[in-house]
Design a protein around this motif. Structure first.
Motif, short mmCIF file in Angstrom:
data_model
loop_
_atom_site.label_atom_id
_atom_site.label_comp_id
_atom_site.label_asym_id
_atom_site.label_seq_id
_atom_site.Cartn_x
_atom_site.Cartn_y
_atom_site.Cartn_z
N MET A 156 -30.06 -68.46 71.34
CA MET A 156 -30.07 -68.89 69.96
C MET A 156 -28.71 -68.59 69.34
O MET A 156 -28.19 -67.50 69.45
CB MET A 156 -31.19 -68.16 69.21
CG MET A 156 -31.32 -68.62 67.79
SD MET A 156 -32.91 -68.17 67.08
CE MET A 156 -32.47 -66.66 66.28
N THR A 157 -28.13 -69.56 68.66
CA THR A 157 -26.84 -69.42 68.02
C THR A 157 -27.03 -68.92 66.60
O THR A 157 -27.82 -69.47 65.83
CB THR A 157 -26.10 -70.77 67.98
OG1 THR A 157 -26.02 -71.27 69.32
CG2 THR A 157 -24.72 -70.62 67.40
N ALA A 158 -26.29 -67.87 66.27
CA ALA A 158 -26.35 -67.34 64.91
C ALA A 158 -25.44 -68.14 64.01
O ALA A 158 -24.34 -68.54 64.41
CB ALA A 158 -25.93 -65.87 64.90
N ASN A 159 -25.90 -68.41 62.82
CA ASN A 159 -25.07 -69.09 61.84
C ASN A 159 -24.38 -68.04 60.98
O ASN A 159 -25.06 -67.18 60.40
CB ASN A 159 -25.91 -70.01 60.94
CG ASN A 159 -26.49 -71.18 61.70
OD1 ASN A 159 -25.83 -71.72 62.58
ND2 ASN A 159 -27.71 -71.54 61.38
N PRO A 160 -23.06 -68.08 60.91
CA PRO A 160 -22.38 -67.08 60.10
C PRO A 160 -22.69 -67.29 58.62
O PRO A 160 -22.94 -68.40 58.17
CB PRO A 160 -20.89 -67.34 60.39
CG PRO A 160 -20.83 -68.74 60.87
CD PRO A 160 -22.15 -69.04 61.52
N ARG A 161 -22.70 -66.18 57.90
CA ARG A 161 -22.90 -66.26 56.46
C ARG A 161 -21.64 -66.80 55.79
O ARG A 161 -20.54 -66.57 56.25
CB ARG A 161 -23.16 -64.87 55.88
CG ARG A 161 -24.48 -64.27 56.24
CD ARG A 161 -24.62 -62.88 55.60
NE ARG A 161 -25.79 -62.23 56.12
CZ ARG A 161 -25.81 -61.46 57.21
NH1 ARG A 161 -24.70 -61.22 57.87
NH2 ARG A 161 -26.93 -60.92 57.63
#
Length: 187
Positions: free
Chosen positions: A1-6
């Motif tokens: 799963m790819t994290a979306n940066p804030r």
């Protein structure tokens, strides 16, 4: 799963909310006597620390709302007429009635209402500040704030206020330690 940066704004809001929660938790976990206790003329009570932190967040929020043309533009302090309700003389509480530049003696003389009222004001001012930060369009975060004498960006100013909150959280934690309580708001 790819994290979306804030985004920058999401990061700022995350840490503002966390710091606000810690300030309120540290203050509200005290007895009323502990909340009002002063360790001496230069180490003001938790009531004073929380009020002062909230006052500057209120000032920031009002500035952001006005600069971005959004209501409410007046500070919570003014809208709720808290100086009058708390029997505090307007113009006697330092710069912008925030406690800044008050003498230690004058600061020690301030009599706040009960713990619930001070924490209630802080909660409203903190929510107003968070709302103000949410209003800043992403493209303006790194823009120099209008008429800023230091050339600071909107983000610089928001971080300056966050740093201010953190300093007063540290003061509250130190006072808690002096009163025999767990100092850190994170434990």
């Amino acid at each position: 799963m790819t994290a979306n940066p804030r985004s920058l704004k999401e990061t700022l809001l995350r840490f503002y909310r966390l710091t606000h929660q810690r300030l309120l938790k540290a203050a509200e976990e005290m007895t009323p006597d502990q909340f009002m206790w002063s360790a001496g003329p230069s180490l003001h009570s938790v009531a004073w620390q929380l009020w002062h932190a909230a006052r500057w967040d209120d000032v920031l929020a009002s500035y952001l709302h006005r600069a971005l043309g959004q209501d409410p533009r007046a500070q919570v302090w003014e809208r709720e007429a808290l100086a009058d309700r708390w029997s505090l003389a307007t113009g006697s509480m330092g710069r912008r009635d925030t406690g800044t530049e008050m003498s230690n003696e004058a600061a020690e003389e301030v009599r706040f209402p009960d713990q619930e009222a001070v924490a209630g004001y802080a909660r409203m001012a903190f929510a107003y500040a968070e709302e103000g930060i949410e209003l800043i369009p992403d493209e303006l975060l790194l823009a120099v704030a209008k008429d800023d004498p230091d050339g600071d960006t909107q983000m610089d100013n928001v971080v300056i206020y966050l740093e201010h909150l953190s300093r007063h959280l540290g003061m509250i934690e130190a006072i808690r330690g002096l009163e025999g309580l767990t100092g850190s708001a994170t434990t």
